[in-house]
Design an enzyme around this catalytic site. Structure first.
Site, PDB file in Angstrom:
ATOM      1  N   LYS A  39       9.699  -8.840 -21.808  1.00  0.00           N
ATOM      2  CA  LYS A  39       8.998  -9.159 -23.407  1.00  0.00           C
ATOM      3  C   LYS A  39       8.189  -7.635 -23.442  1.00  0.00           C
ATOM      4  CE  LYS A  39       5.472 -11.755 -25.017  1.00  0.00           C
ATOM      5  NZ  LYS A  39       3.929 -10.947 -24.943  1.00  0.00           N
ATOM      6  N   ASN A  40       7.205  -7.326 -22.351  1.00  0.00           N
ATOM      7  CA  ASN A  40       5.945  -6.235 -22.490  1.00  0.00           C
ATOM      8  C   ASN A  40       6.319  -5.630 -21.822  1.00  0.00           C
ATOM      9  OD1 ASN A  40       4.400  -8.728 -23.194  1.00  0.00           O
ATOM     10  ND2 ASN A  40       3.654  -9.326 -21.187  1.00  0.00           N
ATOM     11  N   ARG A 113       0.899  -8.578 -31.182  1.00  0.00           N
ATOM     12  CA  ARG A 113      -0.797  -7.282 -30.741  1.00  0.00           C
ATOM     13  C   ARG A 113      -0.009  -5.857 -31.438  1.00  0.00           C
ATOM     14  NH1 ARG A 113      -5.109  -8.991 -29.737  1.00  0.00           N
ATOM     15  NH2 ARG A 113      -5.987  -7.025 -29.243  1.00  0.00           N
ATOM     16  N   CYS A 137      -1.515 -13.898 -28.750  1.00  0.00           N
ATOM     17  CA  CYS A 137      -2.259 -15.046 -28.249  1.00  0.00           C
ATOM     18  C   CYS A 137      -3.423 -15.430 -28.454  1.00  0.00           C
ATOM     19  CB  CYS A 137      -1.594 -15.691 -26.511  1.00  0.00           C
ATOM     20  SG  CYS A 137       0.206 -15.538 -26.646  1.00  0.00           S
ATOM     21  N   ARG A 142      -9.715 -10.496 -27.160  1.00  0.00           N
ATOM     22  CA  ARG A 142      -8.858  -9.520 -27.244  1.00  0.00           C
ATOM     23  C   ARG A 142      -9.032  -8.377 -28.209  1.00  0.00           C
ATOM     24  NH1 ARG A 142      -2.891 -11.955 -27.004  1.00  0.00           N
ATOM     25  NH2 ARG A 142      -2.948  -9.880 -25.628  1.00  0.00           N
ATOM     26  N   ASP A 327      -0.589 -14.115 -16.654  1.00  0.00           N
ATOM     27  CA  ASP A 327       0.494 -14.764 -17.261  1.00  0.00           C
ATOM     28  C   ASP A 327       1.287 -15.777 -16.150  1.00  0.00           C
ATOM     29  OD1 ASP A 327       0.546 -13.291 -19.925  1.00  0.00           O
ATOM     30  OD2 ASP A 327       1.303 -11.938 -18.482  1.00  0.00           O
ATOM     31  N   VAL A 349      -8.899 -12.124 -16.056  1.00  0.00           N
ATOM     32  CA  VAL A 349      -8.547 -11.788 -17.494  1.00  0.00           C
ATOM     33  C   VAL A 349      -8.920 -11.374 -18.696  1.00  0.00           C
ATOM     34  CG1 VAL A 349      -6.956 -10.005 -17.805  1.00  0.00           C
ATOM     35  CG2 VAL A 349      -7.074 -10.833 -15.430  1.00  0.00           C
ATOM     36  N   ARG A 435       8.919 -16.642 -29.468  1.00  0.00           N
ATOM     37  CA  ARG A 435       7.624 -14.761 -29.035  1.00  0.00           C
ATOM     38  C   ARG A 435       8.055 -14.314 -27.381  1.00  0.00           C
ATOM     39  NH1 ARG A 435       1.959 -15.186 -29.234  1.00  0.00           N
ATOM     40  NH2 ARG A 435       3.215 -12.570 -28.636  1.00  0.00           N
TER      41      ARG A 435
HETATM   42  C1  EPZ Z   1      -0.645  -7.820 -21.964  1.00  0.00           C
HETATM   43  O1  EPZ Z   1      -1.423  -7.625 -22.728  1.00  0.00           O
HETATM   44  C2  EPZ Z   1       0.454  -8.413 -22.094  1.00  0.00           C
HETATM   45  N1  EPZ Z   1       0.664  -8.669 -23.918  1.00  0.00           N
HETATM   46  C3  EPZ Z   1      -0.186  -9.491 -21.622  1.00  0.00           C
HETATM   47  O2  EPZ Z   1       0.675 -10.439 -22.156  1.00  0.00           O
HETATM   48  C4  EPZ Z   1      -0.530  -9.917 -21.015  1.00  0.00           C
HETATM   49  O3  EPZ Z   1      -1.407 -11.232 -20.162  1.00  0.00           O
HETATM   50  C5  EPZ Z   1      -1.746  -8.824 -20.586  1.00  0.00           C
HETATM   51  O4  EPZ Z   1      -1.239  -7.279 -21.258  1.00  0.00           O
HETATM   52  C6  EPZ Z   1      -2.448  -9.129 -19.124  1.00  0.00           C
HETATM   53  O5  EPZ Z   1      -1.407  -8.256 -17.959  1.00  0.00           O
HETATM   54  C7  EPZ Z   1       1.931  -7.700 -24.307  1.00  0.00           C
HETATM   55  O6  EPZ Z   1       2.463  -6.426 -23.264  1.00  0.00           O
HETATM   56  C8  EPZ Z   1       1.823  -7.451 -25.293  1.00  0.00           C
HETATM   57  P1  EPZ Z   1      -5.044  -6.130 -21.345  1.00  0.00           P
HETATM   58  P2  EPZ Z   1      -3.055  -7.067 -23.418  1.00  0.00           P
HETATM   59  O7  EPZ Z   1      -5.712  -4.706 -22.754  1.00  0.00           O
HETATM   60  O8  EPZ Z   1      -2.048  -5.325 -22.872  1.00  0.00           O
HETATM   61  C9  EPZ Z   1      -9.895  -6.360 -22.176  1.00  0.00           C
HETATM   62  C10 EPZ Z   1       1.745 -12.769 -22.731  1.00  0.00           C
HETATM   63  O9  EPZ Z   1       1.997 -13.822 -22.844  1.00  0.00           O
HETATM   64  N2  EPZ Z   1     -10.071  -5.654 -22.720  1.00  0.00           N
HETATM   65  O10 EPZ Z   1      -4.566  -5.031 -20.540  1.00  0.00           O
HETATM   66  O11 EPZ Z   1      -3.087  -7.102 -24.876  1.00  0.00           O
HETATM   67  C11 EPZ Z   1      -9.283  -8.107 -22.956  1.00  0.00           C
HETATM   68  O12 EPZ Z   1      -9.299  -8.337 -24.042  1.00  0.00           O
HETATM   69  C12 EPZ Z   1       0.820 -12.013 -22.892  1.00  0.00           C
HETATM   70  O13 EPZ Z   1       2.898 -12.346 -22.539  1.00  0.00           O
HETATM   71  C13 EPZ Z   1     -11.486  -5.151 -23.362  1.00  0.00           C
HETATM   72  O14 EPZ Z   1     -12.445  -5.659 -23.728  1.00  0.00           O
HETATM   73  O15 EPZ Z   1      -4.117  -6.761 -21.979  1.00  0.00           O
HETATM   74  C14 EPZ Z   1      -8.426  -8.888 -21.857  1.00  0.00           C
HETATM   75  O16 EPZ Z   1      -9.545  -9.321 -21.568  1.00  0.00           O
HETATM   76  C15 EPZ Z   1      -0.646 -12.229 -23.357  1.00  0.00           C
HETATM   77  N3  EPZ Z   1     -10.946  -3.498 -24.806  1.00  0.00           N
HETATM   78  C16 EPZ Z   1      -8.503  -7.263 -20.701  1.00  0.00           C
HETATM   79  O17 EPZ Z   1      -8.937  -5.758 -21.129  1.00  0.00           O
HETATM   80  C17 EPZ Z   1      -9.560  -3.526 -24.639  1.00  0.00           C
HETATM   81  O18 EPZ Z   1     -10.183  -2.224 -25.920  1.00  0.00           O
HETATM   82  C18 EPZ Z   1      -6.790  -7.800 -20.626  1.00  0.00           C
HETATM   83  O19 EPZ Z   1      -6.625  -6.529 -21.215  1.00  0.00           O
HETATM   84  C19 EPZ Z   1      -8.363  -4.116 -24.528  1.00  0.00           C
HETATM   85  C20 EPZ Z   1      -8.566  -4.667 -23.524  1.00  0.00           C
END
Ligand code: EPZ
Length: 455
Positions: A39-40, A113, A137, A142, A327, A349, A435
């Site tokens: 998915k990702n 997202r 989610c 986020r 995850d 995370v 999803r």
């Molecule tokens: C991706 O989310 C995945 N989603 C998530 O999978 C996964 O948990 C996550 O990466 C970590 O591996 C998709 O790929 C669609 P991040 P993403 O930006 O890209 C903070 C699932 O169940 N942050 O790496 O949104 C954020 O809040 C899902 O498949 C900021 O502060 O994750 C988090 O605490 C859920 N500001 C951390 O960084 C920003 O602008 C990591 O988020 C962006 C992120």
């Protein structure tokens, strides 16, 4: 396979699989499941197709509602999406990309997202973009500050509206030096998808290096991009004027693979996960071994089961790749309720990813969540207090309950907890699981799960 294009709505709901399950648990799940494209990666590769001047082909696309949302959003921007040339693949033709009507885009608000990743490609193709409010989610705040800061560095003008974000780039986009405060997966993808066609060179520091990101880099290279990956999380992108289409088979879904592995451990069954590959799951496999699980690595997948003797409690801390993925912790916690002794999971995370444990406690698990973590220390994501810990004492028998799925991975965990529990459970809001888990109910049936769709 429909790839959800015909039957799903933009909110990802497909009426055939029902929203409420009645599950009779207490027996092992055993058999074979096949995992397809991640998915990702798939959803991001679909967005990448927007950047090309020719059609692209994406193979091993899972039949999940996140794919349906991205497909629909591409279609409102004039991308022609069709199934084929083989079952489970999509062809994406971006030659007639055009500005979409705001109302059509807005219909996708709150569904996923992924729309935030349309920014760079739409700015390159159309000079402007409107991004609806994001979904995904509810596992933490986020925010998208890393994304917007990076886009501004490329020269984009960002305007926040009550219903979303409007972006424009009247003078085009140019390469930038970007240092992410945290190796965010989404922000790294944002930079890649924007830098590949920006004028000049972009240097991205503190990049995320998840296997799905490496696969996206592979997709972009097939399209003609010049991207080098250097030591210490540095990615350098030399912008090119135009990109062509790609033909790509998506990397397997290691989150789904880990989920089924945990289902085998939690229920005491034996599950062969076809398509799972050792190299992208090394960290997970180490934890399976430490907790007393066992696995056989085969050419076409990995067989998971409990090892000889009782499972043992262990400690894990979620992290960015190559660490233990956030995850993976939810399904693992269900298995940990059946391990002897104390397990600790530090979530570093997201700030709200233990909510799903309330239902497990209702089912008889002994889990205490420490919202501020067990130890003081520097925070991984700057400015935000993230660390949480869950302490699981086991083994505890689980009993059936009436529970409601809160999010994708938490929901999956609720279902396998219900399958491990003695007696009958009612699990509501199952739609969310679609999803990210293709053919979820069919796979449960293939593994011998005893359930009915009751609503
Ligand atoms: C991706 O989310 C995945 N989603 C998530 O999978 C996964 O948990 C996550 O990466 C970590 O591996 C998709 O790929 C669609 P991040 P993403 O930006 O890209 C903070 C699932 O169940 N942050 O790496 O949104 C954020 O809040 C899902 O498949 C900021 O502060 O994750 C988090 O605490 C859920 N500001 C951390 O960084 C920003 O602008 C990591 O988020 C962006 C992120």
């Amino acid at each position: 396979m429909t790839l959800l294009g015909d039957t799903a709505t933009a909110s990802g709901k497909k009426p055939t699989e029902g929203e409420i399950l009645s599950i009779r648990g207490g027996r092992p799940l055993s058999g074979t499941v096949e995992v397809k494209g991640a998915k990702n990666l798939v959803t991001k590769a679909m967005v990448a197709a927007l950047l090309g001047e020719e059609p692209s082909i994406l193979r091993d696309v899972p039949d999940i509602s996140d794919v349906a949302v991205v497909r629909s959003l591409l279609e409102v921007h004039g991308v022609r999406v069709a199934e084929g040339p083989e079952p489970g693949s999509l062809s994406l033709d971006p030659r007639d990309v055009e500005s979409a009507h705001m109302e059509e885009i807005d219909a996708h608000a709150g569904a996923s997202r992924i729309p935030i990743l349309f920014c760079g490609p739409l700015l390159h193709r159309l000079g402007q973009a409107f991004i609806p409010d994001l979904g995904g989610c509810r596992i933490g705040d986020r925010p998208i500050d890393f994304h917007l800061d990076a886009l501004r560095k490329f020269g984009a003008i960002v305007e926040k509206l009550p219903s979303g974000i409007r972006l424009s780039a009247p003078r085009g986009l140019h390469g930038a030096n970007i240092h992410l405060p945290y190796p965010s997966v989404g922000a790294t993808e944002q930079v890649l998808l924007t830098a590949v066609r920006a004028a000049g060179t972009t240097e991205l520091r503190n990049a995320a290096i998840e296997p799905e990101i490496m696969d996206l880099i592979g997709v972009l290279q097939k399209m003609g991009a010049i991207i080098s990956y250097e030591p210490n999380r540095v990615i350098v992108i030399e912008g090119v004027e135009r990109l062509r289409g790609y033909d790509h088979r998506a990397i397997f879904d290691r989150n789904e693979a880990a989920s089924w592995a945990c289902a085998a451990l939690a229920t005491g069954g034996e599950i062969f996960v076809g398509g799972a590959k050792q190299q992208d799951m090394l960290t997970f496999l180490n934890v399976v071994r430490k907790v007393g699980g066992d696995f056989d690595i085969r050419e076409d997948g990995i067989l998971f089961r409990r090892g000889a003797g009782d499972m043992q409690g262990t400690t894990v801390e979620t992290d960015v790749h190559p660490g233990f993925m956030t995850d993976w912790q939810q399904p693992l916690i269900v298995a940990m309720t059946q391990a002897t002794g104390r397990s600790i999971v530090h979530e570093t995370v997201y700030e709200n990813r233990f909510g799903f444990t309330q239902a497990l406690v209702q089912m008889g698990a002994d889990i205490t969540v420490y919202p501020n973590g067990l130890q003081e220390g520097p925070r991984r994501v700057p400015r935000r207090s993230l660390e949480q810990a869950a302490v699981i004492q086991g083994p505890t028998p689980l009993r059936g309950a009436d529970i409601t799925v809160p999010d994708l991975r938490g929901g999956y965990s609720h279902v396998i907890a219900a399958l491990a529990a003695e007696g009958e459970s009612v699990v509501r809001n199952i739609g969310i699981i679609r999803r990210g888990y293709a053919g979820f109910l069919d796979k449960l049936t293939a593994l011998g799960a005893d359930f009915d769709v009751i609503g």
